[in-house]
Design an enzyme around this catalytic site. Sequence first.
Site, PDB file in Angstrom:
ATOM      1  N   LYS A   1      50.877  34.974  11.379  1.00  0.00           N
ATOM      2  CA  LYS A   1      49.648  36.289  10.622  1.00  0.00           C
ATOM      3  C   LYS A   1      50.024  36.723   9.760  1.00  0.00           C
ATOM      4  O   LYS A   1      50.598  36.367   8.722  1.00  0.00           O
ATOM      5  CB  LYS A   1      49.117  36.918  12.078  1.00  0.00           C
ATOM      6  CG  LYS A   1      47.872  35.344  12.690  1.00  0.00           C
ATOM      7  CD  LYS A   1      47.229  36.080  13.366  1.00  0.00           C
ATOM      8  CE  LYS A   1      46.332  34.909  14.527  1.00  0.00           C
ATOM      9  NZ  LYS A   1      46.395  35.354  15.980  1.00  0.00           N
TER      10      LYS A   1
ATOM     11  N   GLN B   1      44.729  41.053  19.978  1.00  0.00           N
ATOM     12  CA  GLN B   1      45.570  39.636  20.087  1.00  0.00           C
ATOM     13  C   GLN B   1      45.127  39.559  21.999  1.00  0.00           C
ATOM     14  O   GLN B   1      45.269  40.341  22.834  1.00  0.00           O
ATOM     15  CB  GLN B   1      46.257  39.794  19.602  1.00  0.00           C
ATOM     16  CG  GLN B   1      47.369  38.764  20.268  1.00  0.00           C
ATOM     17  CD  GLN B   1      47.044  37.419  19.047  1.00  0.00           C
ATOM     18  OE1 GLN B   1      46.958  37.314  18.060  1.00  0.00           O
ATOM     19  NE2 GLN B   1      46.628  35.870  20.017  1.00  0.00           N
TER      20      GLN B   1
ATOM     21  N   ASP C   1      37.697  37.640  13.698  1.00  0.00           N
ATOM     22  CA  ASP C   1      37.847  36.586  15.123  1.00  0.00           C
ATOM     23  C   ASP C   1      36.916  35.677  14.945  1.00  0.00           C
ATOM     24  O   ASP C   1      37.140  35.199  15.765  1.00  0.00           O
ATOM     25  CB  ASP C   1      38.794  37.516  16.281  1.00  0.00           C
ATOM     26  CG  ASP C   1      40.180  36.989  16.713  1.00  0.00           C
ATOM     27  OD1 ASP C   1      40.162  35.995  15.906  1.00  0.00           O
ATOM     28  OD2 ASP C   1      40.532  37.347  17.450  1.00  0.00           O
TER      29      ASP C   1
END
Length: 303
Positions: free
Chosen positions: A55, A99, A122
């Site tokens: 990322k 995460q 997300d």
Amino acid sequence: MSANTILLRGKPVAEAVYDRLKPRIAALRGQNIIPGLAVVLVGEDPASAVYVQSKTRTFQRLELVSETFQLPASTSETELLQLVDRLNEDERLHGVLVQLPLPGHIHSGTVLERVSPLKDVDGFHPDNLGRLLTGQPRYIPCTPQGILEILSYYNIATAQRHAVVVGRSPIVGKPMMALLANKWDRGNATVTVCHTGTPDLAEHTLHADLLIVASGQPHLVNSRMVKEGVDIVDVGINRVPDSSPKGYHLEGDVATNEMMGHAHAITPVPGGVGPMTVAMLVNNTVLAAEISAGVPSHDQVIF
Ligand code: NAP
């Protein structure tokens, strides 16, 4: 026989997404806004570290802001929530991503719900998942959104087809189900969802025109479980131990080799869905920057 099974590679699709985003990034830059993402990583999960590196590299390549907040595995839930509160207030960072997986002592639902719905790139916050179900999505979870991009790029139809989704996680299976079932140009499929409560998986997968497998079980689906000419999206990324120097290799949830010459099309693992998840994260971060700047969005859809 489907003599030439098409490999649905993600990389060209991801590049097409970046090309589409470039004018939007330039327009934001014209207003002195650089889309920025905060990535929070708790503990030392090796797969998570690889995702975060990938990322970060992509954000750097596109000259976007990406800041990683690495916390020790011993971090308490309260400390993590305090960091999330701080990032929610930080105007430079338009997206906040925590995460997963988090260490066992931290309740991931509590943390995901603490991320501001406007920064939840997300798309895991109940507000954003609810919007998806009610047909007014803000941020669509990256992996299912990326799968729709692949299907569109390779002209794989969804409408009027029977789509079978294996897996019902809030990250992949459930949003995938909603996206495919919704009445819009990338959905309009008849959807069956399978999980560990499904007594005979093959009974359902055999009827799929389009099969999406997100089970986390290496090679769960083999060629005897699907009809000829099926289109397959293999979401699984499983580290299978071996005697190679790395100590493992990656396998999908589908026995890909068996599908060659049998399926119409299939995503490879690695190189299929993986690159799309990062591309859609960039997409959602650009959208978050546009929303915070009050720019009319080019990207939001209504089902
Ligand atoms: P997850 O949270 O573990 O969910 C797995 C789902 O599969 C669950 O709903 C589970 O059913 C179902 N399942 C497990 N074994 C099954 C079986 N034998 N038969 C039928 N259903 C079964 O996993 P996830 O987060 O959705 O991820 C799934 C896979 O995709 C993993 O390999 C993950 O690494 C990969 N992934 C890849 C990307 C990417 O960028 N390519 C992104 C996200 C995830 P129950 O609900 O009944 O337990």
